[in-house]
Write an enzyme that holds these catalytic residues in place. Structure first.
Site, PDB file in Angstrom:
ATOM      1  N   GLY A  59       0.846  -1.196   0.000  1.00  0.00           N
ATOM      2  CA  GLY A  59       0.000   0.000   0.000  1.00  0.00           C
ATOM      3  C   GLY A  59       0.869   1.229   0.000  1.00  0.00           C
ATOM      4  CB  CYS A  86       5.234  -4.390   0.417  1.00  0.00           C
ATOM      5  SG  CYS A  86       6.124  -2.844   0.292  1.00  0.00           S
ATOM      6  CE1 TYR A  87       0.718   0.775   5.454  1.00  0.00           C
ATOM      7  CE2 TYR A  87      -0.768  -1.100   5.612  1.00  0.00           C
ATOM      8  CZ  TYR A  87      -0.408   0.175   6.002  1.00  0.00           C
ATOM      9  OH  TYR A  87      -1.148   0.845   6.921  1.00  0.00           O
ATOM     10  CG  HIS A 174       6.096  -5.721  -4.351  1.00  0.00           C
ATOM     11  ND1 HIS A 174       4.788  -5.513  -3.974  1.00  0.00           N
ATOM     12  CD2 HIS A 174       6.782  -4.657  -3.894  1.00  0.00           C
ATOM     13  CE1 HIS A 174       4.683  -4.370  -3.331  1.00  0.00           C
ATOM     14  NE2 HIS A 174       5.892  -3.822  -3.268  1.00  0.00           N
ATOM     15  CD  GLU A 176       3.013  -8.219  -5.590  1.00  0.00           C
ATOM     16  OE1 GLU A 176       3.716  -8.991  -4.911  1.00  0.00           O
ATOM     17  OE2 GLU A 176       2.772  -7.056  -5.245  1.00  0.00           O
ATOM     18  CB  SER A 228     -16.410  -3.772 -30.677  1.00  0.00           C
ATOM     19  OG  SER A 228     -15.616  -4.737 -30.007  1.00  0.00           O
ATOM     20  N   GLY A 229     -16.794  -6.721 -32.155  1.00  0.00           N
ATOM     21  CA  GLY A 229     -15.968  -7.661 -32.908  1.00  0.00           C
ATOM     22  C   GLY A 229     -14.731  -8.039 -32.103  1.00  0.00           C
ATOM     23  N   GLY A 230     -14.454  -7.278 -31.058  1.00  0.00           N
ATOM     24  CA  GLY A 230     -13.289  -7.549 -30.209  1.00  0.00           C
ATOM     25  C   GLY A 230     -13.598  -8.639 -29.197  1.00  0.00           C
ATOM     26  CB  VAL A 231     -11.302 -10.926 -27.383  1.00  0.00           C
ATOM     27  CG1 VAL A 231     -10.349  -9.980 -26.696  1.00  0.00           C
ATOM     28  CG2 VAL A 231     -11.449 -12.201 -26.577  1.00  0.00           C
ATOM     29  CG  ASP A 232     -11.786  -6.904 -24.071  1.00  0.00           C
ATOM     30  OD1 ASP A 232     -11.150  -7.971 -24.061  1.00  0.00           O
ATOM     31  OD2 ASP A 232     -11.251  -5.792 -24.107  1.00  0.00           O
ATOM     32  CB  SER A 233     -17.800  -6.438 -26.600  1.00  0.00           C
ATOM     33  OG  SER A 233     -17.313  -6.661 -27.902  1.00  0.00           O
ATOM     34  CE  LYS A 374      -7.611  -7.772 -25.313  1.00  0.00           C
ATOM     35  NZ  LYS A 374      -8.577  -6.674 -25.528  1.00  0.00           N
TER      36      LYS A 374
END
Ligand code: XMP
Length: 518
Positions: A59, A86-87, A174, A176, A228-233, A374
């Site tokens: 943090g 860390c924090y 860290h 991660e 939209s044709g994109g992967v997310d939508s 993504k």
């Protein structure tokens, strides 16, 4: 695992770290289910869910200031394994009565970690010396009673602490981030070896849970989504469609700015493979009219955005009683826009942006991908059986080919670009390249130059080819494509695409350049 099974749950207590979602992602990669919760969640609330382990994030604050973010100290005596990062390490050390000190100079960046106690289960399989990533302004001076210092760096005597009996650990570095060489091993050790959580969570489990959550949020109401044709939508819409079926109507606006054959192939995939209820709107003429004579790329973007919203509103108005809007918001978008973490839908009234919202419509958002990165969305898409042309689709600008036809956009120039672009894609996809370029496309420049073809002089278009390697599009390098491949691309474009007599290859990185030419 069925959706009704409760998986072993790790709670990640968020102290406002930049990296909280990255910790969640690494936990998922270790096949463990996790949830991010506010740092001050009372222990009883967590205990009611029988946590398998708790991770305290980093943090921005110092634990030494009076109003430093706190946790319920009861969790440290609960017997549940805890890892403070860390924090998080400093806070647990402070709460367990260790002395801390403010550093005169913040330590930030890479450091060499020396494992002092190789027998610690946290460091099983970790080299005696390795690279870690540090970022802290305070330091633990001595381990709390019952703990030992298990690792150090040059500037930090106590870079990790552990109490094997209580199964409480802390790392000043860290684990991660990818810059920490054995970060994945250390998190795996904590989750599997120390907390003894099995390898039990898969993307399939995410899908089951997301579908259950969408059903709970939406109930019997109607939902709309812009594709939209994109992967997310596409992934977001498919999840919603699996959850509430015919209650979802999708709107796909063909703006005439997609690549060769793309509009037809995505609509077929939406209907035939993903079984979405799609209203496909042919708006090619309207977009061309709006773009006529416009040269400035920002102006193109604005006009395309407005036209999209107008059309989306027209279509949405035909569907009665819509209450929800699906958006394929990803975690990086959440950070960028700094919108609050969604719990059962905050209402929004919006007025801009692609995938955006009809002006004046009060809709509640359904954002099933808000916690994902993504590549995790692509993995969900694969689980859902989405076709490769959608799951593997390259990043593509919202305003489409309008930003790759430099200067004025016309149907003729779009056709020239589409043909050249199809050749670039065809040739690059036919070649076994390692690494595969992250993105590759053609650009139609506003330049004409002299050439000679047959017996005649030509004065025709210059096409630029762009192929880049990148992790995330934020920075990029130009791809070192084989010369034979570049030669084929160039010769095919000048031979097969009317009106082009010259091809140039873009050899600039980002920065100082950008990926798109605009
Ligand atoms: P630039 O040109 O800024 O592009 O270096 C970085 C990455 O973003 C993509 N890009 C967009 N993606 N909507 C998107 O979803 C947009 O309006 C947009 N503009 C650029 C670009 O293709 C590259 O991958």
């Amino acid at each position: 695992m069925k959706s009704t099974d409760v998986p072993a749950t790790v709670f990640i207590l968020d102290f406002g770290a930049q990296y909280s979602q990255l910790i969640a992602r690494r936990t998922r990669e270790a096949h463990v289910y996790c949830e991010i919760v506010p740092h001050d969640t009372p222990w009883e609330a967590l205990a009611a869910r029988s946590p398998a382990a708790i991770i305290l994030t980093g943090g921005p604050e110092s634990v030494l200031v009076p109003d430093a973010p706190e946790m319920d100290p009861a969790l440290l005596s609960s017997g549940v394994p805890v890892l403070g990062i860390c924090y998080g390490m400093q806070l647990l050390a402070r709460d367990l009565k260790a002395p801390l000190v403010k550093l005169e100079r913040r330590e930030y960046g890479p450091a060499e970690l020396r494992v002092e106690r190789p027998e610690s289960p946290l460091f099983a399989g970790v080299s005696a010396r390795s690279r870690v990533w540090m970022s802290h302004g305070d330091s633990v001076l001595e381990p709390p009673p019952g703990f030992t210092a298990i690792a150090s760096t040059d500037r930090c005597n106590i870079a990790a602490i552990g109490d094997d009996a209580r199964r409480i650990y802390g790392t000043q570095f860290h684990p991660e981030v990818v810059q920490t060489q054995y970060g994945k091993q250390i998190l795996d050790n904590f989750l599997h070896r120390i907390a003894q959580i099995g390898d039990q969570w898969r993307m399939e489990s995410f899908v089951d849970r997301a579908i259950a959550d969408i059903r709970a949020q939406v109930g019997g109401a109607k939902v709309i989504c812009a594709l939209s044709g994109g992967v997310d939508s596409a992934v977001a819409a498919t999840l919603v469609s699996r959850a509430v079926g015919e209650q979802l109507s999708c709107i796909f606006v063909d703006n005439g700015l997609l690549r060769k054959n793309e509009a037809r192939s995505v609509v077929e995939a939406f209907k035939d493979v993903m079984h979405l209820n799609v209203i496909a709107v042919d708006a090619r003429e309207r977009f061309l009219e709006r773009l006529a004579g416009v040269i400035d790329p920002e102006e193109k973007r604005i006009r395309i955005g407005h036209e999209f919203i107008t059309i989306f509103e027209e279509q949405a108005a035909k569907i009665p009683d819509v209450k929800f809007l699906v958006q394929g918001t990803l975690y990086p978008d959440v950070i960028e826009s700094k919108t609050p973490q969604s719990k059962a839908g905050h209402k929004i009234k919006s007025h801009h942006n692609v995938g955006g919202l009809p002006e004046g419509m009060l809709l509640e958002l359904v954002e099933p991908l808000r916690s994902l990165f993504k590549d995790e969305v692509r993995a969900v898409g694969r689980v859902l059986g989405l076709p490769p042309q959608i799951v593997e689709r390259q990043p593509f600008p919202g305003p489409g080919l309008a930003v790759r036809v430099l200067g004025a956009v016309s149907e003729e120039r779009l056709t020239t670009l589409r043909e050249a672009d199809a050749i670039v894609r065809d040739e690059i996809e036919g070649e076994p390249l390692h690494p595969k370029p992250w993105q590759y496309f053609a650009v139609l420049t506003p330049l004409l130059s002299v050439g000679v073809m047959g017996d005649g002089r030509t004065y025709a278009n210059l096409v630029a080819v762009r192929a880049i390697t990148s992790e995330d599009g934020m920075t990029a390098d130009w791809a070192r494509l084989p010369q034979s491949l570049l030669e084929r691309i160039s010769s095919r474009i000048v031979n097969e695409v009317p009106g082009v007599n010259r091809v140039a290859y873009d050899i600039t990185s980002k920065p100082p350049s950008t990926v798109e030419w605009e």
